[in-house]
Design a protein around this motif. Structure first.
Motif, PDB file in Angstrom:
ATOM      1  N   LEU A  19       0.810  -1.217   0.000  1.00 21.08           N
ATOM      2  CA  LEU A  19       0.000   0.000   0.000  1.00 21.08           C
ATOM      3  C   LEU A  19       0.844   1.267   0.000  1.00 21.08           C
ATOM      4  N   ILE A  20       2.139   1.118   0.154  1.00 24.99           N
ATOM      5  CA  ILE A  20       3.039   2.268   0.230  1.00 24.99           C
ATOM      6  C   ILE A  20       3.427   2.704  -1.177  1.00 24.99           C
ATOM      7  N   THR A  21       3.374   4.010  -1.415  1.00 26.04           N
ATOM      8  CA  THR A  21       3.752   4.540  -2.723  1.00 26.04           C
ATOM      9  C   THR A  21       4.915   5.512  -2.587  1.00 26.04           C
ATOM     10  N   ASP A  22       5.576   5.756  -3.699  1.00 26.20           N
ATOM     11  CA  ASP A  22       6.779   6.580  -3.732  1.00 26.20           C
ATOM     12  C   ASP A  22       6.498   7.979  -3.172  1.00 26.20           C
ATOM     13  N   GLY A  23       7.422   8.457  -2.349  1.00 28.01           N
ATOM     14  CA  GLY A  23       7.334   9.798  -1.790  1.00 28.01           C
ATOM     15  C   GLY A  23       6.601   9.883  -0.470  1.00 28.01           C
ATOM     16  N   MET A  24       6.056   8.778   0.013  1.00 28.29           N
ATOM     17  CA  MET A  24       5.290   8.797   1.255  1.00 28.29           C
ATOM     18  C   MET A  24       6.160   9.009   2.481  1.00 28.29           C
ATOM     19  N   ILE A  25       5.603   9.693   3.464  1.00 26.10           N
ATOM     20  CA  ILE A  25       6.131   9.699   4.827  1.00 26.10           C
ATOM     21  C   ILE A  25       5.268   8.715   5.603  1.00 26.10           C
ATOM     22  N   VAL A  26       5.895   7.668   6.136  1.00 25.16           N
ATOM     23  CA  VAL A  26       5.168   6.520   6.684  1.00 25.16           C
ATOM     24  C   VAL A  26       5.461   6.372   8.170  1.00 25.16           C
ATOM     25  N   GLY A  27       4.411   6.323   8.970  1.00 32.59           N
ATOM     26  CA  GLY A  27       4.569   6.011  10.377  1.00 32.59           C
ATOM     27  C   GLY A  27       4.830   4.517  10.552  1.00 32.59           C
ATOM     28  N   GLY A  49      13.473   1.288  -5.690  1.00 31.51           N
ATOM     29  CA  GLY A  49      14.043   2.625  -5.551  1.00 31.51           C
ATOM     30  C   GLY A  49      13.076   3.646  -4.995  1.00 31.51           C
ATOM     31  N   LEU A  50      12.140   3.212  -4.144  1.00 27.24           N
ATOM     32  CA  LEU A  50      11.167   4.126  -3.574  1.00 27.24           C
ATOM     33  C   LEU A  50      11.843   5.132  -2.640  1.00 27.24           C
ATOM     34  N   ASP A  51      11.355   6.349  -2.672  1.00 27.35           N
ATOM     35  CA  ASP A  51      11.813   7.392  -1.742  1.00 27.35           C
ATOM     36  C   ASP A  51      10.812   7.445  -0.594  1.00 27.35           C
ATOM     37  N   ILE A  52      11.145   6.803   0.498  1.00 32.59           N
ATOM     38  CA  ILE A  52      10.253   6.682   1.657  1.00 32.59           C
ATOM     39  C   ILE A  52      10.960   7.222   2.898  1.00 32.59           C
ATOM     40  N   THR A  53      10.239   7.982   3.703  1.00 34.65           N
ATOM     41  CA  THR A  53      10.746   8.424   4.998  1.00 34.65           C
ATOM     42  C   THR A  53       9.877   7.816   6.083  1.00 34.65           C
ATOM     43  N   GLY A  54      10.509   7.184   7.069  1.00 36.06           N
ATOM     44  CA  GLY A  54       9.779   6.581   8.166  1.00 36.06           C
ATOM     45  C   GLY A  54       9.801   7.445   9.414  1.00 36.06           C
ATOM     46  N   VAL A  55       8.691   7.462  10.118  1.00 33.02           N
ATOM     47  CA  VAL A  55       8.584   8.110  11.427  1.00 33.02           C
ATOM     48  C   VAL A  55       8.257   7.009  12.424  1.00 33.02           C
ATOM     49  N   GLU A  77       9.959  16.644  12.741  1.00 35.39           N
ATOM     50  CA  GLU A  77      10.732  17.067  11.569  1.00 35.39           C
ATOM     51  C   GLU A  77       9.931  16.980  10.278  1.00 35.39           C
ATOM     52  N   VAL A  78       8.699  16.503  10.353  1.00 37.29           N
ATOM     53  CA  VAL A  78       7.891  16.358   9.147  1.00 37.29           C
ATOM     54  C   VAL A  78       6.636  17.226   9.266  1.00 37.29           C
ATOM     55  N   SER A  79       6.119  17.657   8.121  1.00 38.28           N
ATOM     56  CA  SER A  79       4.903  18.472   8.122  1.00 38.28           C
ATOM     57  C   SER A  79       3.655  17.616   8.182  1.00 38.28           C
ATOM     58  N   LYS A  80       3.768  16.351   7.798  1.00 42.82           N
ATOM     59  CA  LYS A  80       2.632  15.438   7.817  1.00 42.82           C
ATOM     60  C   LYS A  80       3.142  14.005   7.773  1.00 42.82           C
ATOM     61  N   ILE A  81       2.291  13.081   8.178  1.00 40.08           N
ATOM     62  CA  ILE A  81       2.549  11.653   7.997  1.00 40.08           C
ATOM     63  C   ILE A  81       1.415  11.138   7.121  1.00 40.08           C
ATOM     64  N   ASP A  82       1.763  10.603   5.970  1.00 39.18           N
ATOM     65  CA  ASP A  82       0.733  10.181   5.016  1.00 39.18           C
ATOM     66  C   ASP A  82      -0.046   8.969   5.508  1.00 39.18           C
ATOM     67  N   LEU A  83       0.665   8.006   6.045  1.00 43.40           N
ATOM     68  CA  LEU A  83       0.042   6.741   6.440  1.00 43.40           C
ATOM     69  C   LEU A  83       0.873   6.101   7.537  1.00 43.40           C
ATOM     70  N   THR A  84       0.210   5.649   8.591  1.00 44.50           N
ATOM     71  CA  THR A  84       0.901   4.891   9.643  1.00 44.50           C
ATOM     72  C   THR A  84       0.404   3.453   9.630  1.00 44.50           C
ATOM     73  N   SER A 115      -1.208  11.502  11.769  1.00 46.53           N
ATOM     74  CA  SER A 115      -1.222  10.786  10.496  1.00 46.53           C
ATOM     75  C   SER A 115      -2.528  11.032   9.753  1.00 46.53           C
ATOM     76  N   ALA A 116      -2.429  11.198   8.442  1.00 45.02           N
ATOM     77  CA  ALA A 116      -3.622  11.376   7.624  1.00 45.02           C
ATOM     78  C   ALA A 116      -4.461  10.100   7.594  1.00 45.02           C
TER      79      ALA A 116
END
Length: 232
Positions: A19-27, A49-55, A77-84, A115-116
């Motif tokens: 369910l994770i897509t490129d560019g996501m910030i993921v909890g 080669g996904l660009d993912i940032t984890g929180v 450090e992040v403005s939002k979390i797309d999905l946790t 998280s959104a």
């Protein structure tokens, strides 16, 4: 834990990684089921080669994610979390949950509320008509914690300090203690949550109410249950 439960944990975790897509910030939650998710996510990052940032929600999860090469940032450090993606110790049919078996409930709730979208991944043994079979974790400050234990005891909540294998009190990443309430059945979770939130010395409780958007139950074809309760 049975082989079936372990297989369902892995199935749920691996499905969530799709369910994770490129560019996501993921909890990134905490627990044995989330471990499977993190490993599957790392495989996708490396192969696609996904660009993912984890929180992360705990020091343990941070160490695991770093070991798999996942880029991390703190919740501040992040403005939002797309999905946790997180686990749960128990979930009822209204998608009320008990979390905190890994002593990470405070950080898990902070990440969830920022998280959104929140998805929990579980095996079928965690899905019940009514929550309460799993002891309810309550994170408390050390100062006055024995007095809190006595208050919960007087309320017939069957409280116990959570302890390590060597008998020491478990300390959370925030430096607090955990008191587990052995309630068997929580018929009115919102009332209990209110009581705990009004109790001085309680930092956070493990009732996660109106929090999750979807629950994935592992299986050969994982079951996805959506929260259909109206938002308010």
């Amino acid at each position: 834990m049975t082989d079936r439960q372990m297989a369902q944990k892995q199935q749920a975790g691996e499905f969530a990684a799709t369910l994770i897509t490129d560019g996501m910030i993921v909890g990134l939650g905490t627990g044995s089921t989330v471990r499977f998710f993190i490993e599957a996510l790392a495989d996708r990052i490396n192969s696609e080669g996904l660009d993912i940032t984890g929180v992360t929600t705990s020091n343990k999860t941070s160490s695991l994610a770093k070991s798999w090469g996942i880029k991390l940032a703190s919740v501040d450090e992040v403005s939002k979390i797309d999905l946790t993606i997180d686990g749960a110790d128990e979930v009822d049919h209204q998608l009320n949950g008990i979390k905190g078996g890994g002593a990470a409930l405070l950080f898990e709730k902070i990440v969830a509320l920022n998280s959104a979208k929140n998805i929990w991944i579980i095996d079928e043994s965690k899905y019940h008509d009514v929550i309460g079979q799993f002891p309810l974790p309550v994170e408390v400050v050390p100062y006055g914690s024995h007095q809190l234990l006595q208050r919960f005891l007087a309320a017939d909540m069957q409280p116990t300090f959570r302890r390590t294998m060597t008998g020491e009190r478990v300390t959370t990443d925030a430096g607090n203690y955990i008191i587990d309430l052995h309630l068997d059945r929580i018929a009115y979770p919102k009332s209990l949550a209110y009581f705990l939130e009004q109790t001085v010395g309680v930092v956070e409780h493990g009732l996660f109410l109106d929090t999750v958007d979807e629950v994935i139950i592992g299986g050969n074809q994982p079951t996805l249950i959506s929260n259909t309760k109206p938002s308010c």
